[in-house]
Design a protein around this motif. Structure first.
Motif, PDB file in Angstrom:
ATOM      1  N   TYR A   9       0.689  -1.365  -0.114  1.00 55.13           N
ATOM      2  CA  TYR A   9      -0.213   0.059   0.005  1.00 55.13           C
ATOM      3  C   TYR A   9       0.863   1.440  -0.064  1.00 55.13           C
ATOM      4  CZ  TYR A   9      -3.089   3.606   1.355  1.00 55.13           C
ATOM      5  OH  TYR A   9      -3.844   4.958   1.558  1.00 55.13           O
ATOM      6  N   LYS A  13       0.458   4.087  -2.895  1.00 54.05           N
ATOM      7  CA  LYS A  13      -0.269   5.303  -2.566  1.00 54.05           C
ATOM      8  C   LYS A  13       0.167   6.493  -3.123  1.00 54.05           C
ATOM      9  CE  LYS A  13       1.567   6.685   1.882  1.00 54.05           C
ATOM     10  NZ  LYS A  13       0.965   7.194   3.250  1.00 54.05           N
ATOM     11  N   ASN A  19      -4.373   4.528  -5.173  1.00 52.18           N
ATOM     12  CA  ASN A  19      -5.335   3.749  -4.136  1.00 52.18           C
ATOM     13  C   ASN A  19      -6.522   3.049  -4.939  1.00 52.18           C
ATOM     14  OD1 ASN A  19      -4.523   5.046  -1.537  1.00 52.18           O
ATOM     15  ND2 ASN A  19      -6.065   6.755  -1.904  1.00 52.18           N
ATOM     16  N   SER A  23      -6.325  -1.258  -4.619  1.00 44.51           N
ATOM     17  CA  SER A  23      -7.677  -1.807  -4.316  1.00 44.51           C
ATOM     18  C   SER A  23      -8.142  -2.922  -5.371  1.00 44.51           C
ATOM     19  CB  SER A  23      -8.971  -0.655  -4.448  1.00 44.51           C
ATOM     20  OG  SER A  23      -8.788   0.355  -3.521  1.00 44.51           O
ATOM     21  N   LYS A  39     -12.798   1.170  -2.992  1.00 42.93           N
ATOM     22  CA  LYS A  39     -11.604   1.960  -3.222  1.00 42.93           C
ATOM     23  C   LYS A  39     -10.949   2.053  -1.776  1.00 42.93           C
ATOM     24  CE  LYS A  39      -9.929   6.218  -4.694  1.00 42.93           C
ATOM     25  NZ  LYS A  39     -10.345   7.745  -5.400  1.00 42.93           N
ATOM     26  N   THR A  41      -9.175   4.109   0.653  1.00 41.52           N
ATOM     27  CA  THR A  41      -8.528   5.527   0.794  1.00 41.52           C
ATOM     28  C   THR A  41      -7.456   5.563   1.823  1.00 41.52           C
ATOM     29  OG1 THR A  41     -10.323   6.125   1.938  1.00 41.52           O
ATOM     30  CG2 THR A  41     -10.662   6.177  -0.366  1.00 41.52           C
ATOM     31  N   HIS A  42      -7.192   4.727   2.459  1.00 35.40           N
ATOM     32  CA  HIS A  42      -6.279   4.826   3.846  1.00 35.40           C
ATOM     33  C   HIS A  42      -5.967   3.741   4.371  1.00 35.40           C
ATOM     34  CE1 HIS A  42      -3.899   6.615   7.120  1.00 35.40           C
ATOM     35  NE2 HIS A  42      -4.697   5.629   7.913  1.00 35.40           N
TER      36      HIS A  42
END
Length: 155
Positions: A9, A13, A19, A23, A39, A41-42
């Motif tokens: 990740y 990112k 992202n 995903s 998705k 996102t964090h």
């Protein structure tokens, strides 16, 4: 030590559409999650946020987001945050159960958040409850899940 999923990740990112690409990679590894087009996102150790678009393919007969689509989003979040948080060289996990509460109609894009309290000592043969909160686009909580993860030491 960061788990391999978390390392991946962190690499993705920073890329354009990172992202989204990450995903897609998660859904490639666990294809059923692709049905909700999530998705992420964090993602950090102990925390995840993910979105799910509101689209006809996840609707029920009354035009709201289907209960099982919401469960799918909750399981995705619980699994990914668990994977990103446990020491991957020594431990593994599998979902064991889930209890859910449908609090309001889910008729918009959804945002899910899950948090695991860290730091912690990881045990063999333990059950970890991962709470997942799901909100509509107005920030109203529409769904809550407690996902039980079975954590065990690798032999």
């Amino acid at each position: 030590m960061a788990a391999s999923l978390l390392k991946t990740y962190k690499k993705f990112k920073w890329l354009p559409f990172g992202n989204w690409l990450f995903s897609k990679a998660v859904c490639n590894r666990a294809p059923y999650f692709g049905t909700i087009k999530p998705k992420i996102t964090h993602l950090s150790e102990g925390r995840i946020t993910a979105q799910m678009p509101n689209r006809k393919a996840v609707h029920n007969h009354i035009g709201t987001v289907h209960a099982i689509a919401q469960c799918n989003l909750a399981e995705l979040c619980a699994g990914v945050v668990t994977d990103a948080s446990i020491p991957s060289k020594t431990h593994r996990w599998i979902p064991k159960g889930m209890t859910v509460q449908y609090l309001k109609k889910a008729d918009t894009e959804l945002r899910a958040e899950a948090t695991i309290s860290l730091p912690r000592q990881w045990q063999d043969k333990e059950e970890l409850i991962v709470p997942v909160e799901v909100f509509n686009s107005d920030g109203v909580k529409v769904f809550h899940a407690d996902v039980t993860m079975y954590i065990s030491a690798k032999k």
